[in-house]
Motif scaffolding. Structure first.
Motif, mmCIF file in Angstrom:
data_model
loop_
_atom_site.group_PDB
_atom_site.id
_atom_site.type_symbol
_atom_site.label_atom_id
_atom_site.label_comp_id
_atom_site.label_asym_id
_atom_site.label_seq_id
_atom_site.Cartn_x
_atom_site.Cartn_y
_atom_site.Cartn_z
ATOM 1 N N ILE A 77 0.844 -1.204 0.000
ATOM 2 C CA ILE A 77 0.000 0.000 0.000
ATOM 3 C C ILE A 77 0.875 1.248 0.000
ATOM 4 C CG2 ILE A 77 -1.682 1.306 1.356
ATOM 5 C CD1 ILE A 77 -2.745 -1.435 2.353
ATOM 6 N N ALA A 78 1.992 1.193 0.734
ATOM 7 C CA ALA A 78 2.910 2.334 0.785
ATOM 8 C C ALA A 78 3.424 2.689 -0.607
ATOM 9 C CB ALA A 78 4.087 2.012 1.711
ATOM 10 N N TRP A 79 3.789 1.681 -1.397
ATOM 11 C CA TRP A 79 4.281 1.934 -2.750
ATOM 12 C C TRP A 79 3.182 2.509 -3.636
ATOM 13 C CZ3 TRP A 79 9.127 1.949 -4.550
ATOM 14 C CH2 TRP A 79 10.120 1.361 -3.765
ATOM 15 N N ALA A 80 1.965 2.011 -3.493
ATOM 16 C CA ALA A 80 0.849 2.522 -4.293
ATOM 17 C C ALA A 80 0.576 3.987 -3.975
ATOM 18 C CB ALA A 80 -0.404 1.684 -4.049
ATOM 19 N N LEU A 81 0.551 4.327 -2.684
ATOM 20 C CA LEU A 81 0.289 5.709 -2.286
ATOM 21 C C LEU A 81 1.411 6.640 -2.736
ATOM 22 C CD1 LEU A 81 -1.153 5.248 1.335
ATOM 23 C CD2 LEU A 81 -2.402 5.770 -0.766
ATOM 24 N N ALA A 82 2.642 6.159 -2.643
ATOM 25 C CA ALA A 82 3.771 6.989 -3.076
ATOM 26 C C ALA A 82 3.675 7.262 -4.572
ATOM 27 C CB ALA A 82 5.084 6.288 -2.736
ATOM 28 N N PHE A 83 3.399 6.240 -5.354
ATOM 29 C CA PHE A 83 3.326 6.400 -6.809
ATOM 30 C C PHE A 83 2.245 7.410 -7.195
ATOM 31 C CE2 PHE A 83 1.308 5.318 -10.829
ATOM 32 C CZ PHE A 83 2.394 5.259 -11.703
ATOM 33 N N GLY A 84 1.026 7.214 -6.700
ATOM 34 C CA GLY A 84 -0.083 8.066 -7.108
ATOM 35 C C GLY A 84 0.023 9.496 -6.617
ATOM 36 N N ASN A 85 0.399 9.670 -5.343
ATOM 37 C CA ASN A 85 0.502 11.025 -4.794
ATOM 38 C C ASN A 85 1.601 11.834 -5.474
ATOM 39 O OD1 ASN A 85 -1.348 11.664 -2.381
ATOM 40 N ND2 ASN A 85 -0.685 9.579 -1.936
ATOM 41 N N LEU A 86 2.743 11.188 -5.747
ATOM 42 C CA LEU A 86 3.824 11.901 -6.422
ATOM 43 C C LEU A 86 3.441 12.256 -7.852
ATOM 44 C CD1 LEU A 86 6.922 9.890 -5.124
ATOM 45 C CD2 LEU A 86 6.211 12.198 -4.455
ATOM 46 N N TRP A 87 2.763 11.341 -8.542
ATOM 47 C CA TRP A 87 2.355 11.627 -9.923
ATOM 48 C C TRP A 87 1.339 12.766 -9.960
ATOM 49 C CZ3 TRP A 87 3.167 7.762 -14.230
ATOM 50 C CH2 TRP A 87 2.812 8.307 -15.452
ATOM 51 N N TYR A 88 0.395 12.763 -9.025
ATOM 52 C CA TYR A 88 -0.601 13.839 -9.012
ATOM 53 C C TYR A 88 0.040 15.184 -8.660
ATOM 54 C CZ TYR A 88 -4.721 10.976 -9.826
ATOM 55 O OH TYR A 88 -5.668 10.170 -10.402
ATOM 56 N N GLY A 89 1.084 15.150 -7.826
ATOM 57 C CA GLY A 89 1.831 16.380 -7.574
ATOM 58 C C GLY A 89 2.499 16.894 -8.843
ATOM 59 N N TRP A 90 3.061 15.963 -9.622
ATOM 60 C CA TRP A 90 3.685 16.313 -10.897
ATOM 61 C C TRP A 90 2.635 16.857 -11.876
ATOM 62 C CZ3 TRP A 90 4.449 12.595 -15.402
ATOM 63 C CH2 TRP A 90 5.230 13.183 -16.416
ATOM 64 N N MET A 91 1.453 16.250 -11.889
ATOM 65 C CA MET A 91 0.380 16.739 -12.757
ATOM 66 C C MET A 91 0.004 18.176 -12.418
ATOM 67 S SD MET A 91 -2.198 13.446 -13.157
ATOM 68 C CE MET A 91 -3.466 14.427 -13.971
ATOM 69 N N ALA A 92 0.003 18.509 -11.131
ATOM 70 C CA ALA A 92 -0.314 19.881 -10.728
ATOM 71 C C ALA A 92 0.743 20.845 -11.245
ATOM 72 C CB ALA A 92 -0.420 19.964 -9.209
#
Length: 651
Positions: A77-92
């Motif tokens: 779960i930690a890897w999933a949250l890291a991947f998605g949150n970082l990507w959404y930060g990049w999208m912003a």
């Protein structure tokens, strides 16, 4: 126009501002409430149900399953949250560069809460039960690892389904109420109803945080009365619940010595423990095909939810690339499954609230880093025992109610009756899993978690409401097909390989060939039969005469292979629904012909969009601008937009 998926970013964008700390706390507690609820069920509720009572290794198997949740599922779960949150930060950051502005707020991201509960009850529980049924002497560690591996494989397939959903935008072909029905239904049932039952279990602990939740999240038009309080009131709710828990205000929490021992045991057993190399998460695919009918509807609900929430963010001023967001959600789920997560991830509701606060993307990145540390360091079990699950669940309840509120704001009021029909499907699912419901109809509606039925049936009813008979006829054909193969109303005894999935009493013959446990919603084939119904001569194993259809859950009392049984009392239901939907198809065709002849009113073609809802009326106006208006100014602008829309449609 949204930005492309791959583009350079301008590092002048301020990723972190002070208000990101407030938003980070909100998102942290939002994810925390999901994780406590889901992992609590996964670690403590379903293991005792998997293992037959009285078996010599009962405690060993439960302990092994609990350990695999804390030491293998949590890191995944930690890897999933890291991947998605970082990507959404990049999208912003990309959107800020693309539009040359600073006030861009990232999409919140986290655990797909409804899908997590469905995974526990509709995937992991039957997997574990079937494994032990096929091999009663299976060792505890082997049992726990294989159950977790199959669940991860199912989750990986679900992620692929989510990615596939990005290929085509289905929204123009559905009414708003039908699209929102499954999302709102899982919000109403799994995010709201379930935590509310826990409040009712511990009212002294739960009622005060419940009251604080409404003052924090629904007062002042959703801004709350604690605007300067860090976390927007979520922290206040958590602290209040924890206070009541540790002053021993609960009846079922145990005394302070018992609770302290649970905290100490969690620290001793799991702190610093990470079994990351214990086994490869995707190392066991046997039986995954049997859960496609559960995984596929969850993925459908996930990508529909992503579509709607990205649209809502666009209405708030941040127009993201929809296809990219859907791909990220699917990839995040696949990444999590690859590293050990059995539950999917998704974009969260709440972008508007983070934008009102003034957050950028730092809250998303910070959330990724914090959870990466907590979930990999083995301290989450300790946090689980310290926090009060009742008050944390109330944060989930608020999110669920927000989903329902948004759905009703987006959909046209004339579609509310069909919308509520969709919600009923998930209520039936919960009732069959948690309320020991024995009603055949509830099992039929809730089969496969009821998600696809919560989309297709409301869609048919919305189209009938709008006189769109031809489209209603098309969705009747879809319902017929889904009913026959078990994706809807899948109470059928024969799987796609022609094997009987099992029938009989839970202590007698609940498992089919190879120990495969039948699951409501398993991918099956339903063929019309001529087996007799109840004749009045049947008796249960304990001698009681069978006198009614609802004496026991249908899947526990039906044997389709016995000519002298009473199969009409339960399973092989899909073909009957197919016949029913075929009848509705005929009605739609007759009405469509009459409409072509001018004997029926013309169709309403707006797809049930509520034009009076400000998110649509104000279009892409920035949230800050909308919030600065007085109520009179908002009303005047909405009226002007509606009049303009009606004039253009008439033209």
């Amino acid at each position: 126009m949204p930005p492309p998926i791959f583009m350079k970013i301008d590092f002048k964008y301020k990723w972190f501002v002070m208000r990101d700390f407030d938003s980070m706390l909100m998102l942290f507690l939002d994810n925390m409430s999901s994780l406590i609820g889901i992992l609590g069920v996964m670690a403590f509720a379903i293991p005792p149900l998997m293992v037959p009572f009285g078996s010599t290794d009962h405690e060993a198997h439960k302990t092994a399953m609990t350990a695999i949740v804390w030491t293998r599922a949590c890191p995944g779960i930690a890897w999933a949250l890291a991947f998605g949150n970082l990507w959404y930060g990049w999208m912003a950051a990309k959107l800020a560069t693309f539009e040359n502005r600073q006030d861009v707020t990232a999409l919140p991201y986290g655990i797909n809460t409804p899908a997590g509960f469905i995974t526990c009850w509709n995937v992991m529980l039957p997997i574990g039960t079937a494994l032990l049924a096929a091999n009663p002497s299976m060792g505890a560690d082997d049992f726990a690892i294989k159950t977790w591996q199959i669940a991860c494989a199912c989750n990986f397939v679900g992620g692929l389904f989510e990615i596939a959903g990005s290929v085509y935008d289905v929204r123009p072909h559905f009414a708003k109420a039908a699209l929102y029905a499954p999302v709102a239904a899982v919000g109403f049932v799994w995010l709201a109803l379930v935590p509310l039952t826990e409040v009712a279990k511990e009212p002294i602990i739960g009622l005060a945080p419940l009251a604080l939740a409404f003052t924090a999240f629904f007062a002042e038009a959703g801004k709350g009365v604690y605007p300067k309080l860090s976390g927007g009131g979520a922290l206040l709710i958590a602290l209040a619940g924890m206070f009541f828990k540790w002053v021993h205000a609960g009846k079922y929490t145990g005394d302070n010595a018992f609770m302290a021992k649970q905290v100490n045991d969690a620290w001793d057993n799991y702190s610093g423990k990470n079994m990351f190399s214990k086994a490869f998460p995707l190392g066991h695919w046997e039986g995954v095909d049997g859960f496609i009918a559960v995984v596929f509807p969850v993925a459908v609900a996930s990508f529909v939810e992503t579509m709607e929430l990205v649209e809502t963010a666009g209405a708030a001023g941040d127009v993201y690339n929809l296809r990219e967001a859907m791909i990220v959600d699917g990839l995040g789920t696949c990444v999590g499954a690859f590293w050990g997560s059995p539950i999917p991830t998704t974009v969260y509701i709440g972008h508007k609230r983070h934008k009102i606060i003034g957050a950028r993307s730092g809250f998303s990145i910070g959330n990724a880093l914090i959870y990466f540390i907590i979930l990999n360091a083995g301290v989450f079990p300790v946090i689980f025992q310290i926090l009060d699950a009742v008050s944390i669940g109330i944060i989930l309840l608020i999110v669920g109610l927000m989903v329902c509120q948004q759905a009703m704001e987006e959909a046209a009021p004339r579609h509310y009756p069909a919308f509520f029909i969709g919600i009923m499907m998930l209520i039936c699912d919960w009732a069959t899993l948690n309320a020991n419901s024995t009603h055949v109809g509830m099992h039929n509606l809730g089969a496969g978690s009821g998600i696809l039925a919560a989309i297709i049936l409301p869609q048919i009813l919305c189209d009938l409401t709008d006189n769109r008979y031809e489209r209603a006829a098309f969705f009747c054909l879809v319902a017929i097909f889904f009913s026959v193969i078990g994706l809807m109303h899948g109470m059928n005894p024969v799987d796609v390989h022609g094997k009987v999935t099992g029938a009989g009493f839970p202590w007698n013959n609940v498992y089919g060939e190879g120990g495969i446990m039948k699951v409501k919603g398993q991918l099956t084939i339903s063929i019309a039969d001529s087996k007799p119904g109840i004749t009045g001569k049947e008796t249960f194993p304990w001698g009681e005469k069978v006198s009614a259809l609802c004496t026991a859950p249908p899947e526990f009392r039906v044997n389709q292979m016995m000519a002298d049984g009473f199969p009409a009392a339960g399973m092989n239901e899909g073909w009957r629904f197919a016949v029913g939907y075929a009848t509705v198809f005929g009605i739609c065709i007759i009405h469509a012909i009459m409409q072509r002849c001018g004997c029926m009113p013309p169709p309403v073609m707006d797809n049930g969009v509520n034009l009076h809802q400000s998110a649509h009326v104000l279009g892409t106006a920035k949230i800050t601008e909308a919030d600065s208006m007085t109520e009179a100014e908002k009303l005047a602008k909405m009226k002007k937009a509606v009049v303009s829309s009606e004039s253009s449609s008439e033209a």
